[in-house]
Design a protein around this motif. Structure first.
Motif, PDB file in Angstrom:
ATOM      1  N   UNK A  89       0.746  -1.295  -0.328  1.00  0.00           N
ATOM      2  CA  UNK A  89       0.172   0.088  -0.094  1.00  0.00           C
ATOM      3  C   UNK A  89       1.015   1.563  -0.034  1.00  0.00           C
ATOM      4  N   UNK A  90       2.184   1.275   0.231  1.00  0.00           N
ATOM      5  CA  UNK A  90       3.195   2.243   0.624  1.00  0.00           C
ATOM      6  C   UNK A  90       3.011   3.335  -0.858  1.00  0.00           C
ATOM      7  N   UNK A  91       2.641   2.838  -2.075  1.00  0.00           N
ATOM      8  CA  UNK A  91       2.346   3.293  -3.569  1.00  0.00           C
ATOM      9  C   UNK A  91       0.572   3.889  -3.987  1.00  0.00           C
ATOM     10  N   UNK A  92      -0.317   3.177  -2.868  1.00  0.00           N
ATOM     11  CA  UNK A  92      -1.125   4.150  -3.555  1.00  0.00           C
ATOM     12  C   UNK A  92      -1.281   6.080  -2.952  1.00  0.00           C
ATOM     13  N   UNK A  93      -1.630   6.284  -4.458  1.00  0.00           N
ATOM     14  CA  UNK A  93      -2.012   7.942  -4.678  1.00  0.00           C
ATOM     15  C   UNK A  93      -0.515   8.465  -5.408  1.00  0.00           C
ATOM     16  N   UNK A  94       0.255   7.797  -5.537  1.00  0.00           N
ATOM     17  CA  UNK A  94       1.422   8.515  -6.055  1.00  0.00           C
ATOM     18  C   UNK A  94       0.833   8.947  -7.994  1.00  0.00           C
ATOM     19  N   UNK A  95       1.832   8.972  -8.663  1.00  0.00           N
ATOM     20  CA  UNK A  95       1.430   8.615  -9.897  1.00  0.00           C
ATOM     21  C   UNK A  95       3.344   8.223 -10.565  1.00  0.00           C
ATOM     22  N   UNK A 107      -0.296   8.082 -15.004  1.00  0.00           N
ATOM     23  CA  UNK A 107      -1.005   7.081 -14.270  1.00  0.00           C
ATOM     24  C   UNK A 107      -1.292   7.728 -12.828  1.00  0.00           C
ATOM     25  N   UNK A 108      -2.192   7.131 -11.474  1.00  0.00           N
ATOM     26  CA  UNK A 108      -2.349   6.745 -10.695  1.00  0.00           C
ATOM     27  C   UNK A 108      -2.497   5.881 -10.123  1.00  0.00           C
ATOM     28  N   UNK A 109      -1.133   5.329  -9.099  1.00  0.00           N
ATOM     29  CA  UNK A 109      -1.238   4.285  -8.683  1.00  0.00           C
ATOM     30  C   UNK A 109      -2.637   3.573  -7.599  1.00  0.00           C
ATOM     31  N   UNK A 110      -3.450   2.922  -8.012  1.00  0.00           N
ATOM     32  CA  UNK A 110      -4.627   2.798  -6.886  1.00  0.00           C
ATOM     33  C   UNK A 110      -4.676   1.004  -7.207  1.00  0.00           C
ATOM     34  N   UNK A 111      -4.173   0.426  -7.367  1.00  0.00           N
ATOM     35  CA  UNK A 111      -4.735  -1.075  -7.526  1.00  0.00           C
ATOM     36  C   UNK A 111      -2.852  -1.982  -7.498  1.00  0.00           C
ATOM     37  N   UNK A 112      -3.524  -3.265  -6.980  1.00  0.00           N
ATOM     38  CA  UNK A 112      -2.039  -4.431  -6.853  1.00  0.00           C
ATOM     39  C   UNK A 112      -2.325  -4.935  -7.923  1.00  0.00           C
ATOM     40  N   UNK A 144       8.976   6.893 -14.481  1.00  0.00           N
ATOM     41  CA  UNK A 144       9.074   6.876 -13.430  1.00  0.00           C
ATOM     42  C   UNK A 144       8.594   7.512 -12.836  1.00  0.00           C
ATOM     43  N   UNK A 145       8.516   7.363 -10.731  1.00  0.00           N
ATOM     44  CA  UNK A 145       7.700   8.391 -10.250  1.00  0.00           C
ATOM     45  C   UNK A 145       7.561  10.058 -10.941  1.00  0.00           C
ATOM     46  N   UNK A 146       7.070  10.739 -10.335  1.00  0.00           N
ATOM     47  CA  UNK A 146       6.504  11.808 -10.453  1.00  0.00           C
ATOM     48  C   UNK A 146       6.276  12.485  -9.576  1.00  0.00           C
ATOM     49  N   UNK A 147       7.610  13.674  -9.162  1.00  0.00           N
ATOM     50  CA  UNK A 147       7.937  14.372  -7.842  1.00  0.00           C
ATOM     51  C   UNK A 147       6.691  15.526  -7.885  1.00  0.00           C
ATOM     52  N   UNK A 148       6.128  15.610  -6.944  1.00  0.00           N
ATOM     53  CA  UNK A 148       4.648  16.181  -6.444  1.00  0.00           C
ATOM     54  C   UNK A 148       4.549  16.992  -8.012  1.00  0.00           C
TER      55      UNK A 148
END
Length: 311
Positions: A89-95, A107-112, A144-148
């Protein structure tokens, strides 16, 4: 015979003392067999590092996924990560920004995706179509992860069904970056209680925090920290605050996250996994994690400047 026994006993005592006088050494770490990769620690993608992998797609049917969001984002651009990158769950809500043969999509991280190895992204059908022809079914990507990332608005809070003054669980959304910590206290004074993240993305205080209203302090992985007040004990309702996690602006990703259809992950009820032209199980067991039904957004009560909420 008696002399031999005494001599043997003395020798044994001497050996024991010598052994005891030598500090014990820690056991060496277990060696990883040649040709076998060391296990990868579970952690969400962060920091903007570019990763290489592959992408497939599925359809959540509008649900909010293992992250327990009330629904998929309005633009239907979301992703499910394998257990290593979902990280309980630590990735939830990131992009993530995902780049494929046709271009890049956010994309939004919302699932496993329980069957996905590290680097395997299971995108929504709409997101996959932005980067590749869906007929391909599976393509190589970088991400890549989107920062802010731009935010869709202030933080929202959803108290879980069954919560009371004696058992507290809250879902925090619209925070942009993955979260590191959530703390709760009764009212606007007193000590903070650290909440424990659950793999279905609720933050739990097992013994409860009192009858509310609550102040909730949220910290993300990059150190942004804000406090929202006036969160009421109204289980099942989405309460929108007046404080943003950082900055301002409108989200490029838009909308609230959705649930993944069927996969072996926690979910409220069995749903058939959508078929797609890629190798994957045609149907998977339903998950057992609580999924959140759609709920009205209820404004919060005002607290203090920059951290308050409204009724």
């Amino acid at each position: 015979a008696g002399g031999v026994a005494v001599l043997a006993g003395g020798l044994g005592l001497t050996l024991a003392l010598r052994a005891g006088a030598t500090p014990a050494r820690a056991a060496p770490p277990a060696a990883v067999p040649l040709g076998v990769a060391a296990p990868v620690a579970a952690a969400p993608p962060v920091g903007g590092t570019v990763h290489k992998g592959k992408a497939t797609f599925y359809d959540s049917k509008g649900a909010g996924g293992n992250c327990s969001y009330p629904s998929a984002p309005a633009n239907r651009l979301y992703v499910a990560l394998g257990p290593t990158e979902y990280a309980a769950g630590a990735a939830c809500g990131g992009h993530l920004d995902v780049t494929g043969p046709k271009g890049t999509v956010r994309v939004l991280v919302m699932d496993q995706c329980p069957e996905c190895a590290p680097g395997h992204l299971d995108l929504s059908r709409e997101a996959f179509a932005r980067i590749a022809d869906p007929v391909q079914g599976i393509v190589s990507v970088s991400y890549r992860a989107v920062v802010d990332p731009p935010l869709p608005g202030p933080l929202t809070f959803r108290i879980k069904e069954g919560a009371s003054r004696y058992w507290f669980a809250v879902l925090v959304a619209d925070h942009g970056n993955p979260l590191r910590a959530v703390e709760v206290r009764q009212g606007d004074s007193g000590g903070w209680r650290a909440a424990a993240r659950q793999d279905y993305n609720y933050w739990l205080v097992e013994s409860g925090v009192g009858p509310g209203p609550y102040s909730i302090r949220v910290t993300d992985v990059y150190g942004h920290r804000v406090t929202a007040g006036g969160v009421r004990l109204t289980p099942g309702q989405v309460q929108r605050g007046t404080v943003r996690m950082y900055g301002g602006g409108t989200s490029a990703g838009g909308g609230r996250p959705a649930a993944r259809s069927a996969s072996p992950r926690p979910s409220a009820s069995p749903t058939p996994r959508a078929t797609s032209p890629r190798p994957s199980p045609s149907a998977a067991p339903a998950s057992s994690s609580p999924s959140a039904p759609d709920a009205p957004v209820v404004p919060l009560a005002a607290e203090a400047p920059a951290a308050g909420c409204r009724n």
